[in-house]
Design an enzyme around this catalytic site. Sequence first.
Site, PDB file in Angstrom:
ATOM      1  CG  HIS A 298      -1.979  -0.905   1.341  1.00 20.97           C
ATOM      2  ND1 HIS A 298      -3.263  -0.554   1.017  1.00 20.97           N
ATOM      3  CD2 HIS A 298      -2.018  -2.206   1.719  1.00 20.97           C
ATOM      4  CE1 HIS A 298      -4.054  -1.602   1.198  1.00 20.97           C
ATOM      5  NE2 HIS A 298      -3.323  -2.616   1.614  1.00 20.97           N
TER       6      HIS A 298
ATOM      7  CG  HIS B  90      -1.450   2.309  10.714  1.00 19.68           C
ATOM      8  ND1 HIS B  90      -0.094   2.351  10.495  1.00 19.68           N
ATOM      9  CD2 HIS B  90      -1.887   3.580  10.552  1.00 19.68           C
ATOM     10  CE1 HIS B  90       0.267   3.580  10.203  1.00 19.68           C
ATOM     11  NE2 HIS B  90      -0.802   4.354  10.244  1.00 19.68           N
TER      12      HIS B  90
ATOM     13  CD  GLU C 252      -5.689   6.436  10.752  1.00 19.55           C
ATOM     14  OE1 GLU C 252      -6.563   5.597  10.449  1.00 19.55           O
ATOM     15  OE2 GLU C 252      -4.476   6.216  10.644  1.00 19.55           O
TER      16      GLU C 252
ATOM     17  CG  HIS D 256      -9.143   3.861  14.226  1.00 16.34           C
ATOM     18  ND1 HIS D 256      -9.245   3.676  12.869  1.00 16.34           N
ATOM     19  CD2 HIS D 256      -9.964   2.961  14.802  1.00 16.34           C
ATOM     20  CE1 HIS D 256     -10.087   2.683  12.623  1.00 16.34           C
ATOM     21  NE2 HIS D 256     -10.540   2.239  13.777  1.00 16.34           N
TER      22      HIS D 256
ATOM     23  CG  HIS E 178      -6.369   1.794  13.610  1.00 16.51           C
ATOM     24  ND1 HIS E 178      -5.511   2.687  14.194  1.00 16.51           N
ATOM     25  CD2 HIS E 178      -6.302   2.052  12.287  1.00 16.51           C
ATOM     26  CE1 HIS E 178      -4.961   3.458  13.285  1.00 16.51           C
ATOM     27  NE2 HIS E 178      -5.421   3.079  12.098  1.00 16.51           N
TER      28      HIS E 178
END
Length: 440
Positions: free
Chosen positions: A295, A338, A344, A369, A375
Amino acid sequence: MPASKFDVEDPFEYHACLNSYHESEAVKDALPRPQSLPQRHALGLYPERISGTSFTAKRAVNKQTFLYRILPSTAQSGWSKVPEHPLNHRPHFELNFVPDQLIWPPTEVQEDKTFLGGLQMIGGAGDPTIKNGVAYYFFTCGVSMDQKQAFYSADGDMLIVPQIGVLDIQTEMGDMRVRPREICVVPRGIRFRVALPHGPSRGHVIEAYSGHYDVPELGPIGSLGLANVRDFEIPKAKYVDTEEVTEVIAKFGGQVHKTEMQGSAFNAVAWHGTYYPFKYDLGKFMPMGSTLYDHQDPSIYVVLSCPSDKLDHAAVDFLVLGPRWMVMEDTFQIPYFHRNTMSEFSSVISGGFDLSRVPPPMYGMSGLHNVLSPHGLSAHETENAMKKVLRPERVPDDTMAILVESCYPIGLTDWAYENAIKPNSAPGFGGFKRRFNPKM
């Protein structure tokens, strides 16, 4: 694609291009030339300047606009505090700062509320009195604001994201229609009013205390990509000429005040400058992607960014996760586990997140989060992602989710904390399988 297809047409006209110097007049010769402050305006208008930055800010970021008004904004009574207004909130250090993963179901629409009356603070951080921090809100509304009412926030820029319903936003510079899959920004100090031309609405507001929203720098991407400045729309001048008194409501230092103004707050017949509201169709976002393996960081989905006082740490990065291709090879394609130095906050407008679908009744759901809280997705989703046969997949066209990243930990109001679901509170530590085998 690329532009969204809307069920409701937009009746208003716009200037194109963010960060350009625009001028607009609703009556011919309402803009004086070549000067900005004539001794006597030819049409009897009053020049008035609104500043979004200091006068000496660098030319590239300087935000100032001259308006030419039927009556100046000083034609008003004294201010009085509104002690029971829902926008009044405690200092942010009194909020609930918790590391839990939190989820909120879609907020029930309050059909008897206006946009202002239906703003519910989720939480935030920092202090608007030193222009440092953020605040997040849900909004629900079923009634238009009174035509003789206007609102502004002196605390920060307000980014408005409708999830259902259509908003007609009347501003000092002109009118905007904002529909689901569109966003708008009303910068601090600019007065506006929200009407509902097609029934109730709900969504989110992200208020940035720490500067102004702008498109991010592109770096190695080059000159084209993400949100292109030509796709932003700026309202054209439109005015109201009335003798009736207008109520003006101001959010100032986290508290609400009101005054009465002679005539309309929307009496600017013309304007010119660089400080103005704008809107954007998220369907026009040009996403970058991961085209071989792993990613890329979610920063490739940033639409707008607002800086903090900390170098290279955004007060707000507003991201969109919409239609695109997923083509990574030998990659754990769902969001990986992560812990992020940025908080977030996310919400589904429609469809879901990437290839993960959400049932339509849950459109509008949100989650938080917080800073450095771990998370990731569930054990079941993780198992499926590990076993999945990978092939190029198209994220469906109805997919539209937002992600708001901030360098600040987000404290929650009592209401938000008490009404949140805590998915990690179930027994069994998430139900993940132990897979480690050192002999493989």
